[in-house]
Design a protein around this motif. Sequence first.
Motif, PDB file in Angstrom:
ATOM      1  N   GLU A  86       0.811  -1.216   0.000  1.00  0.00           N
ATOM      2  CA  GLU A  86       0.000   0.000   0.000  1.00  0.00           C
ATOM      3  C   GLU A  86       0.847   1.270   0.000  1.00  0.00           C
ATOM      4  O   GLU A  86       0.657   2.151  -0.828  1.00  0.00           O
ATOM      5  N   LYS A  87       1.764   1.369   0.958  1.00  0.00           N
ATOM      6  CA  LYS A  87       2.544   2.601   1.103  1.00  0.00           C
ATOM      7  C   LYS A  87       4.004   2.397   0.715  1.00  0.00           C
ATOM      8  O   LYS A  87       4.646   3.307   0.232  1.00  0.00           O
ATOM      9  N   ARG A  88       4.514   1.221   0.984  1.00  0.00           N
ATOM     10  CA  ARG A  88       5.854   0.831   0.553  1.00  0.00           C
ATOM     11  C   ARG A  88       5.878  -0.679   0.485  1.00  0.00           C
ATOM     12  O   ARG A  88       5.077  -1.351   1.112  1.00  0.00           O
ATOM     13  N   LYS A  89       6.789  -1.207  -0.260  1.00  0.00           N
ATOM     14  CA  LYS A  89       6.869  -2.651  -0.469  1.00  0.00           C
ATOM     15  C   LYS A  89       7.665  -3.277   0.686  1.00  0.00           C
ATOM     16  O   LYS A  89       8.836  -2.945   0.885  1.00  0.00           O
ATOM     17  N   TYR A  90       7.002  -4.148   1.453  1.00  0.00           N
ATOM     18  CA  TYR A  90       7.640  -4.777   2.601  1.00  0.00           C
ATOM     19  C   TYR A  90       6.996  -6.127   2.864  1.00  0.00           C
ATOM     20  O   TYR A  90       5.940  -6.458   2.330  1.00  0.00           O
ATOM     21  N   SER A  91       7.644  -6.890   3.733  1.00  0.00           N
ATOM     22  CA  SER A  91       7.075  -8.153   4.182  1.00  0.00           C
ATOM     23  C   SER A  91       7.203  -8.222   5.698  1.00  0.00           C
ATOM     24  O   SER A  91       8.268  -7.940   6.255  1.00  0.00           O
ATOM     25  N   GLU A  92       6.108  -8.575   6.347  1.00  0.00           N
ATOM     26  CA  GLU A  92       6.123  -8.752   7.803  1.00  0.00           C
ATOM     27  C   GLU A  92       6.161 -10.250   8.102  1.00  0.00           C
ATOM     28  O   GLU A  92       5.344 -11.010   7.588  1.00  0.00           O
ATOM     29  N   LEU A  93       7.121 -10.639   8.923  1.00  0.00           N
ATOM     30  CA  LEU A  93       7.296 -12.038   9.278  1.00  0.00           C
ATOM     31  C   LEU A  93       6.796 -12.287  10.687  1.00  0.00           C
ATOM     32  O   LEU A  93       6.805 -11.397  11.541  1.00  0.00           O
ATOM     33  N   ASP A  94       6.392 -13.521  10.936  1.00  0.00           N
ATOM     34  CA  ASP A  94       5.986 -13.963  12.272  1.00  0.00           C
ATOM     35  C   ASP A  94       6.387 -15.421  12.389  1.00  0.00           C
ATOM     36  O   ASP A  94       6.339 -16.165  11.399  1.00  0.00           O
ATOM     37  N   ILE A  95       6.778 -15.842  13.579  1.00  0.00           N
ATOM     38  CA  ILE A  95       7.268 -17.207  13.763  1.00  0.00           C
ATOM     39  C   ILE A  95       7.001 -17.661  15.186  1.00  0.00           C
ATOM     40  O   ILE A  95       7.019 -16.858  16.114  1.00  0.00           O
ATOM     41  N   TRP A  96       6.728 -18.947  15.336  1.00  0.00           N
ATOM     42  CA  TRP A  96       6.723 -19.577  16.653  1.00  0.00           C
ATOM     43  C   TRP A  96       7.132 -21.027  16.514  1.00  0.00           C
ATOM     44  O   TRP A  96       6.891 -21.666  15.498  1.00  0.00           O
ATOM     45  N   LEU A  97       7.804 -21.511  17.546  1.00  0.00           N
ATOM     46  CA  LEU A  97       8.305 -22.888  17.581  1.00  0.00           C
ATOM     47  C   LEU A  97       7.769 -23.581  18.811  1.00  0.00           C
ATOM     48  O   LEU A  97       7.481 -22.939  19.827  1.00  0.00           O
ATOM     49  N   SER A  98       7.679 -24.908  18.754  1.00  0.00           N
ATOM     50  CA  SER A  98       7.326 -25.666  19.951  1.00  0.00           C
ATOM     51  C   SER A  98       8.473 -25.541  20.945  1.00  0.00           C
ATOM     52  O   SER A  98       9.631 -25.326  20.556  1.00  0.00           O
ATOM     53  N   SER A  99       8.189 -25.667  22.220  1.00  0.00           N
ATOM     54  CA  SER A  99       9.215 -25.447  23.244  1.00  0.00           C
ATOM     55  C   SER A  99      10.387 -26.417  23.113  1.00  0.00           C
ATOM     56  O   SER A  99      11.523 -26.042  23.381  1.00  0.00           O
ATOM     57  N   SER A 160      -1.625   0.023   5.672  1.00  0.00           N
ATOM     58  CA  SER A 160      -2.750   0.777   5.124  1.00  0.00           C
ATOM     59  C   SER A 160      -3.477   1.430   6.302  1.00  0.00           C
ATOM     60  O   SER A 160      -3.291   1.038   7.461  1.00  0.00           O
ATOM     61  N   ASP A 161      -4.306   2.409   6.033  1.00  0.00           N
ATOM     62  CA  ASP A 161      -5.028   3.087   7.110  1.00  0.00           C
ATOM     63  C   ASP A 161      -5.877   2.098   7.905  1.00  0.00           C
ATOM     64  O   ASP A 161      -5.957   2.183   9.129  1.00  0.00           O
ATOM     65  N   GLU A 162      -6.501   1.163   7.208  1.00  0.00           N
ATOM     66  CA  GLU A 162      -7.333   0.155   7.873  1.00  0.00           C
ATOM     67  C   GLU A 162      -6.484  -0.743   8.780  1.00  0.00           C
ATOM     68  O   GLU A 162      -6.836  -0.987   9.932  1.00  0.00           O
ATOM     69  N   ASP A 163      -5.356  -1.230   8.268  1.00  0.00           N
ATOM     70  CA  ASP A 163      -4.474  -2.088   9.071  1.00  0.00           C
ATOM     71  C   ASP A 163      -3.844  -1.309  10.218  1.00  0.00           C
ATOM     72  O   ASP A 163      -3.639  -1.849  11.305  1.00  0.00           O
ATOM     73  N   LEU A 164      -3.540  -0.052   9.986  1.00  0.00           N
ATOM     74  CA  LEU A 164      -2.951   0.789  11.031  1.00  0.00           C
ATOM     75  C   LEU A 164      -3.904   0.893  12.212  1.00  0.00           C
ATOM     76  O   LEU A 164      -3.484   0.779  13.374  1.00  0.00           O
ATOM     77  N   GLU A 165      -5.157   1.073  11.918  1.00  0.00           N
ATOM     78  CA  GLU A 165      -6.175   1.172  12.975  1.00  0.00           C
ATOM     79  C   GLU A 165      -6.241  -0.120  13.792  1.00  0.00           C
ATOM     80  O   GLU A 165      -6.310  -0.093  15.017  1.00  0.00           O
ATOM     81  N   GLU A 166      -6.208  -1.251  13.101  1.00  0.00           N
ATOM     82  CA  GLU A 166      -6.370  -2.541  13.779  1.00  0.00           C
ATOM     83  C   GLU A 166      -5.075  -3.079  14.386  1.00  0.00           C
ATOM     84  O   GLU A 166      -5.089  -3.657  15.464  1.00  0.00           O
ATOM     85  N   TYR A 167      -3.945  -2.905  13.698  1.00  0.00           N
ATOM     86  CA  TYR A 167      -2.703  -3.558  14.121  1.00  0.00           C
ATOM     87  C   TYR A 167      -1.564  -2.598  14.460  1.00  0.00           C
ATOM     88  O   TYR A 167      -0.474  -3.037  14.832  1.00  0.00           O
TER      89      TYR A 167
END
Length: 184
Positions: A86-99, A160-167
């Motif tokens: 939307e505003k710039r080209k990026y990728s957001e990563l998220d990760i979790w592992l079992s203990s 985006s404005d919508e995602d900014l509001e929520e996240y």
Amino acid sequence: MTIINGERINLKFASIDHMRTVYDLLVAEDIKDFIFKDNYPAPTWKEFQDDEVGYFNGCATKDGNYLLIEYRGEVAGSISYANGYEKRKYSELDIWLSSKHLGLGLGTEAILLLREFVHNEYGIDEFIIRPWKKNINAVKAYHKCGFHEDTTFDISQYYSDEDLEEYGDGDYGVEETLNLVMRY
């Protein structure tokens, strides 16, 4: 099904059939305290389904997907990417592992593999990850992958404005969400 092969792990693009496995990893009692807190509780199964269903395609998509982290024939965790344009080209990563898979370097390998894939596949040069400040071991792993705090970071330049509001405040609120950036 698309698979990204690493030295010790494989990343398999998760399909809708894997959704419950990913959710169960996310809310497992032995790791929940690293990811959630009272003010920001774990999502219910229904909330997870409603919010994340579009990221279980079983293949790479320009918008993003969840992937299973496989190690020695078992699912060790999950990693995901969500690309923004939307505003710039990026990728957001998220990760979790079992203990039982923490501290083995699997998360670092998974991040590096996925980052390279997203960069090569979609030409994305900028990555963000937004962990809880108190998850010290995860933050150390992200630093090993080239992520760092950026004093000029402004989430409104990404969402985006919508995602900014929520996240926009992050999963842990403005004060406890650490905004890490990695640029090629």
